[in-house]
Design a protein around this motif. Structure first.
Motif, short mmCIF file in Angstrom:
data_model
loop_
_atom_site.label_atom_id
_atom_site.label_comp_id
_atom_site.label_asym_id
_atom_site.label_seq_id
_atom_site.Cartn_x
_atom_site.Cartn_y
_atom_site.Cartn_z
N ALA A 344 0.73 -1.06 -0.12
CA ALA A 344 -0.05 -0.07 0.04
C ALA A 344 0.93 1.17 0.07
O ALA A 344 0.38 2.07 -0.84
N LYS A 345 1.91 1.26 0.58
CA LYS A 345 2.68 2.46 1.22
C LYS A 345 3.69 2.67 -0.01
O LYS A 345 4.18 3.80 -0.46
N LEU A 346 4.12 1.73 -0.67
CA LEU A 346 5.26 1.77 -1.53
C LEU A 346 4.91 1.62 -3.03
O LEU A 346 5.49 1.99 -4.09
N ARG A 347 3.84 0.75 -3.23
CA ARG A 347 3.25 0.36 -4.56
C ARG A 347 2.07 0.89 -4.88
O ARG A 347 1.55 0.78 -5.94
N ASP A 348 1.53 1.74 -3.88
CA ASP A 348 0.07 2.37 -4.24
C ASP A 348 -0.80 1.62 -4.15
O ASP A 348 -1.74 1.98 -5.14
N ALA A 349 -0.80 0.40 -3.78
CA ALA A 349 -1.88 -0.59 -3.85
C ALA A 349 -3.18 -0.01 -3.12
O ALA A 349 -3.12 0.51 -1.89
N GLY A 350 -4.48 0.13 -3.86
CA GLY A 350 -5.57 0.68 -3.40
C GLY A 350 -6.17 -0.01 -2.10
O GLY A 350 -6.92 0.49 -1.27
N THR A 351 -5.72 -1.40 -2.18
CA THR A 351 -6.85 -2.22 -1.15
C THR A 351 -5.39 -2.94 -0.32
O THR A 351 -4.24 -2.87 -0.54
N GLY A 352 -5.85 -3.61 0.76
CA GLY A 352 -4.96 -4.21 1.79
C GLY A 352 -4.92 -3.75 3.10
O GLY A 352 -4.78 -4.48 4.18
N LEU A 353 -4.85 -2.32 3.15
CA LEU A 353 -4.80 -1.77 4.47
C LEU A 353 -5.80 -2.08 5.56
O LEU A 353 -5.52 -1.78 6.63
N SER A 354 -7.03 -2.30 4.99
CA SER A 354 -7.96 -2.63 5.66
C SER A 354 -7.70 -3.95 6.65
O SER A 354 -8.30 -4.11 7.71
N SER A 355 -6.85 -4.76 6.21
CA SER A 355 -6.56 -5.89 7.07
C SER A 355 -5.39 -5.71 8.06
O SER A 355 -4.87 -6.41 8.62
N VAL A 356 -4.96 -4.51 7.97
CA VAL A 356 -3.69 -3.75 8.95
C VAL A 356 -4.36 -3.02 10.15
O VAL A 356 -4.92 -1.91 9.99
N PRO A 357 -4.60 -3.72 11.40
CA PRO A 357 -5.46 -2.82 12.39
C PRO A 357 -4.69 -1.74 12.89
O PRO A 357 -3.43 -1.76 12.65
N SER A 358 -5.38 -0.62 13.22
CA SER A 358 -4.73 0.40 13.85
C SER A 358 -3.75 0.12 14.88
O SER A 358 -2.91 0.70 15.22
N LEU A 359 -4.54 -0.83 15.77
CA LEU A 359 -3.73 -1.18 17.21
C LEU A 359 -4.29 -2.55 17.41
O LEU A 359 -5.54 -2.86 17.45
N CYS A 360 -3.32 -3.29 17.46
CA CYS A 360 -3.73 -4.89 17.65
C CYS A 360 -2.48 -5.33 18.96
O CYS A 360 -1.58 -5.07 18.86
#
Length: 445
Positions: A344-360
């Protein structure tokens, strides 16, 4: 290629397996501008920085997003393509290096380097000095920007991220602050204040200090003056604190404290905005969960997208019965989260960040807390001095003052932060606290 000291192509077609594209693996080195104090007459020429370049044979459209990788204290860079990560039940340490094949498969260029004073790099270790180790890495980024067709964002800056744990996480915290070309970092199992991690309240963690000394004495780390005084004193009977190191104590304590986010290396400078996924461990006995929380808070104050994942792994003590746990936070696989983050951050992928919780925060092998940062009331209680005889077995219980729980009940009303609740009927005054914003709540009249 300009200013390359040596270049040896190990494998122009090192197959990653599974029918994916091939990769080129090269052993390279560049010259940092920082003098090498061990080089004698040639010291002013700079310091050699050795690294391995993992490059997909097929360049992705728009250029390569770049990921920097470094290993822990006393360990060297990756010199060959590691096996693919195929065991989700394995610990963080056994899996993090195995992200490289997946990154190359996705079109990333990966640079794995030897820290100053380690492996094939030159110089002596100054334990992540911004003027030495971090300057070396910035020189390595100069080379990558000059020699590789790197992917760039809309701002014209290259897309560069970093991974690594322990000592390989320490470089990322400083690089995030000092290097404007860094897009994102994933600092893992690392420190906020190194002198506190090695000697909380001034009491040395003797086992970890002896490990540092063991690596130095075996030649795995070339000392720049911050290890020898520690190693000459710490193993001796009765040497338990910074104060036992004599005249060297203030210099060592101040240097270890300065080489991290807690230091004064960039005093007065605002925290740089950078996206970060901080990975820490709740059972780590060297860099505990508190370090991860501090690092998370520090990076978050810059205004970037900063998230925290706490696993049950890290620097554990097998002699105390600790064992590394799987690299998971509840149902979230840490490696999958790290890959999704870099995509998401380096390839500008529009999806995937929803799988990374803000805090876990992992609670056990299958469950985790996800949500906002849990902030508890802070109540101090003075405990009586307790002597524990050497060789004592079992637990030593210390009585808790009788009024501690009563004072807990009178503690600031934390649910009122940042807005007073009807339950507490409180007025909140903001004050900076270890976790972030603390609310000193007073009952409304």
């Amino acid at each position: 290629m300009k200013k390359i000291i040596s270049a040896l192509a190990l494998s122009a077609a090192a197959l990653l397996g599974g029918g994916v594209q091939a990769a080129t693996v090269q052993q390279l080195s560049v010259q940092s501008t920082v003098p090498d104090p061990l080089a004698g007459a040639d010291a002013a020429k700079g310091t050699k920085v050795a690294f391995t370049l993992f490059l997909p044979d097929n360049k992705p459209e728009g250029g390569y997003p770049l990921v920097l990788h470094a290993s822990g204290f006393g360990l060297g860079r990756l010199q060959a393509m590691p096996p693919r990560d195929t065991d989700p039940a394995a610990s963080y340490w056994s899996r993090v290096d195995r992200l490289v094949p997946s990154l190359v498969e996705r079109g990333f260029a990966v640079i794995s380097f030897d820290h100053r004073g380690h492996g094939d790099s030159g110089g002596d270790s100054r334990i992540m000095d911004p003027q030495a180790e971090i300057a070396d890495i910035r020189g390595l980024i100069d080379w990558a920007e000059r020699e590789l067709p790197l992917r760039k964002g809309a701002d014209g800056k290259p897309r560069i991220g970093s991974i690594g744990g322990s000592y390989g996480g320490g470089y990322q915290m400083q690089l995030a602050q000092l290097e404007p070309r860094i897009t994102t970092v994933i600092p893992s199992m690392t420190w906020y204040d190194l002198q506190h991690s090695l000697a909380p309240q001034g009491v040395l963690k003797e086992g970890f200090v002896q490990f540092e000394c063991f690596m130095a004495q075996r030649g795995k780390v070339r000392d720049g003056g911050l290890l020898a005084p520690l190693c000459d004193t710490a193993p001796k009977p009765g040497a338990w604190a910074w104060s036992d190191l004599g005249v060297d104590a203030p210099r060592l304590r101040d240097a270890y404290q300065a080489h991290g986010p807690s230091g004064a290396s960039w005093a007065g400078q605002p925290v740089r905005r950078v996206d970060a996924l901080v990975v820490q461990a709740s059972e780590d006995v060297l860099f505990d969960m508190g370090d991860g929380l501090r690092n998370w808070r520090h990076l978050k104050s810059g205004g970037g997208d900063v998230r925290l994942m706490v696993l049950r792994s890290g620097h554990v003590n097998p002699r105390a019965g600790q064992r590394d746990k799987p690299a998971r936070c509840g149902t979230v696989d840490a490696m999958d989260a790290m890959l999704a983050w870099l995509d998401a951050k380096l390839r500008d992928a529009g999806t995937g960040l929803s799988s990374v919780p803000s805090l876990c925060i992992a609670l056990d092998d299958g469950t985790a807390y996800q949500g906002t940062a849990p902030v508890a009331a802070q109540v101090g209680a003075a405990l009586p001095l307790t002597d524990v005889a050497a060789g004592s077995k079992g637990l030593q219980f210390v009585a808790l003052p009788a009024d501690a729980l009563a004072r807990q009940a009178r503690a600031p009303c934390w649910p009122a932060c940042p807005r007073p609740s009807s339950t507490c009927r409180a007025r909140a005054a903001r004050a900076w606290h270890w976790w972030g914003w603390r609310c000193d709540a007073r009952a409304a009249r």
